[in-house]
Design an enzyme around this catalytic site. Structure first.
Site, PDB file in Angstrom:
ATOM      1  N   CYS A 146      -2.458  -2.674   6.294  1.00 56.27           N
ATOM      2  CA  CYS A 146      -2.824  -1.410   6.972  1.00 56.27           C
ATOM      3  C   CYS A 146      -3.508  -1.546   8.096  1.00 56.27           C
ATOM      4  CB  CYS A 146      -2.079  -0.158   6.331  1.00 56.27           C
ATOM      5  SG  CYS A 146      -3.670  -0.300   4.517  1.00 56.27           S
TER       6      CYS A 146
ATOM      7  N   CYS B 144       0.702  -1.387   0.162  1.00 57.45           N
ATOM      8  CA  CYS B 144       0.138   0.363  -0.363  1.00 57.45           C
ATOM      9  C   CYS B 144       1.058   1.307   0.148  1.00 57.45           C
ATOM     10  CB  CYS B 144      -0.876  -0.232   1.299  1.00 57.45           C
ATOM     11  SG  CYS B 144      -0.820   1.182   2.220  1.00 57.45           S
ATOM     12  N   GLU B 145       0.266   2.102  -1.239  1.00 61.61           N
ATOM     13  CA  GLU B 145       1.702   3.728  -1.557  1.00 61.61           C
ATOM     14  C   GLU B 145       1.368   4.137  -0.013  1.00 61.61           C
ATOM     15  OE1 GLU B 145      -0.231   4.648  -5.119  1.00 61.61           O
ATOM     16  OE2 GLU B 145      -1.803   6.113  -3.741  1.00 61.61           O
ATOM     17  N   HIS B 146       0.077   4.017   0.750  1.00 62.31           N
ATOM     18  CA  HIS B 146       0.022   5.190   1.993  1.00 62.31           C
ATOM     19  C   HIS B 146       0.795   4.927   3.703  1.00 62.31           C
ATOM     20  CE1 HIS B 146      -4.544   5.681  -0.141  1.00 62.31           C
ATOM     21  NE2 HIS B 146      -3.239   7.142  -0.189  1.00 62.31           N
ATOM     22  N   HIS B 147       1.111   3.434   3.879  1.00 61.02           N
ATOM     23  CA  HIS B 147       1.667   2.733   4.827  1.00 61.02           C
ATOM     24  C   HIS B 147       2.611   1.880   4.914  1.00 61.02           C
ATOM     25  CE1 HIS B 147      -2.626   3.534   5.737  1.00 61.02           C
ATOM     26  NE2 HIS B 147      -1.673   4.175   6.697  1.00 61.02           N
TER      27      HIS B 147
ATOM     28  N   HIS C  83      -5.696  -6.231   3.151  1.00 57.31           N
ATOM     29  CA  HIS C  83      -4.673  -4.887   3.730  1.00 57.31           C
ATOM     30  C   HIS C  83      -4.149  -4.932   5.166  1.00 57.31           C
ATOM     31  CE1 HIS C  83      -5.942  -2.636  -0.115  1.00 57.31           C
ATOM     32  NE2 HIS C  83      -6.759  -3.768  -0.568  1.00 57.31           N
TER      33      HIS C  83
ATOM     34  N   GLN D 145      -5.127  -0.264  -4.276  1.00 57.85           N
ATOM     35  CA  GLN D 145      -5.912  -1.396  -5.036  1.00 57.85           C
ATOM     36  C   GLN D 145      -6.633  -1.091  -6.170  1.00 57.85           C
ATOM     37  OE1 GLN D 145      -7.611  -4.147  -2.899  1.00 57.85           O
ATOM     38  NE2 GLN D 145      -9.325  -5.085  -4.424  1.00 57.85           N
TER      39      GLN D 145
HETATM   40 ZN    ZN Z   1      -2.356   1.709   3.919  1.00 50.89          ZN
END
Ligand code: ZN
Length: 212
Positions: free
Chosen positions: A167, A96-99, A165, A137
């Site tokens: 995260c 995931c590109e956020h976490h 996910h 995703q």
């Molecule tokens: Zn994430």
């Protein structure tokens, strides 16, 4: 056999010259270990920055793959085969590109040939080329479908991804057993309900509702 080759499009977001050195990447991992509260010089952690950087090379190997080139070799000698081609339960490992934590699941990919087919392993490699990057995703699903549509130009493409996910499961809301389902339907899969139904039946029935 008639093999068609298409020119490869540029695929790297950043020019390679902007890449930091391996030493700089390892130093960044040392900083994160210290920031977490541990000592990067203790015996158990001494080789960890190098290991993490090698792991990143695997996790993010997709930046060095060109998904368009993977599909460039296609075959026209199909004896007029024009039924759906479905590859289901492709193992999916992304981040995931956020976490920057894992997204683990599976992808189902189908297309309706219009005279050209590709080797079936190529579809799985297109999934991997986009998965081994920092992703969300929704974007991953769209990139896979759009690339197959653009390069092969079939009558339609369908991509469904179901994934958990980390995260969500290991931090934040800590929701276990939750998976996210995304889909991208193009051409006949979007316009023809019976084609869409046939695809959904092939990948496991009516477990989920798929929007067009
Ligand atoms: Zn994430």
């Amino acid at each position: 056999m008639n093999i068609q080759t298409f020119p490869a499009a540029p695929f790297r977001a950043e020019p390679a010259a902007d890449r930091p050195s391996r030493e700089a990447a390892e130093a960044a991992v040392r900083t994160l270990i210290r920031w977490a509260g541990d000592d990067p010089d203790r015996e158990g952690l001494r080789d960890t920055p190098a290991r993490v950087v090698r792991a990143f090379e695997e996790f993010f190997s997709g930046y060095d793959e060109d998904p368009v080139a993977l599909l460039a070799r296609s075959f026209e000698e199909t004896e007029g085969y024009d039924e759906m081609v479905v590859l289901r339960d492709i193992r999916l490992e992304s981040h995931c590109e956020h976490h920057m934590v894992p997204i683990i699941g599976r992808a189902h990919v189908a297309y309706l040939p219009a005279g050209r087919v590709v080797g079936i392993s190529k579809l799985a490699r297109v999934v991997e080329a986009y998965a081994k990057r920092l992703q969300i995703q929704e974007k991953l699903t769209a990139q896979i479908a759009n690339t197959i549509q653009d390069v092969l130009q079939p009558k339609g493409v369908a991509v469904v991804i179901e994934a958990a996910h980390q995260c969500m499961t290991t931090r934040g809301v800590h929701k276990h057993g939750v998976s996210m389902v995304t889909s991208r339907m193009l051409g006949a899969f979007r316009d023809d309900p019976s084609t869409r139904r046939e695809f959904l039946a092939m990948i496991g029935g009516q477990r989920w509702q798929v929007e067009g």
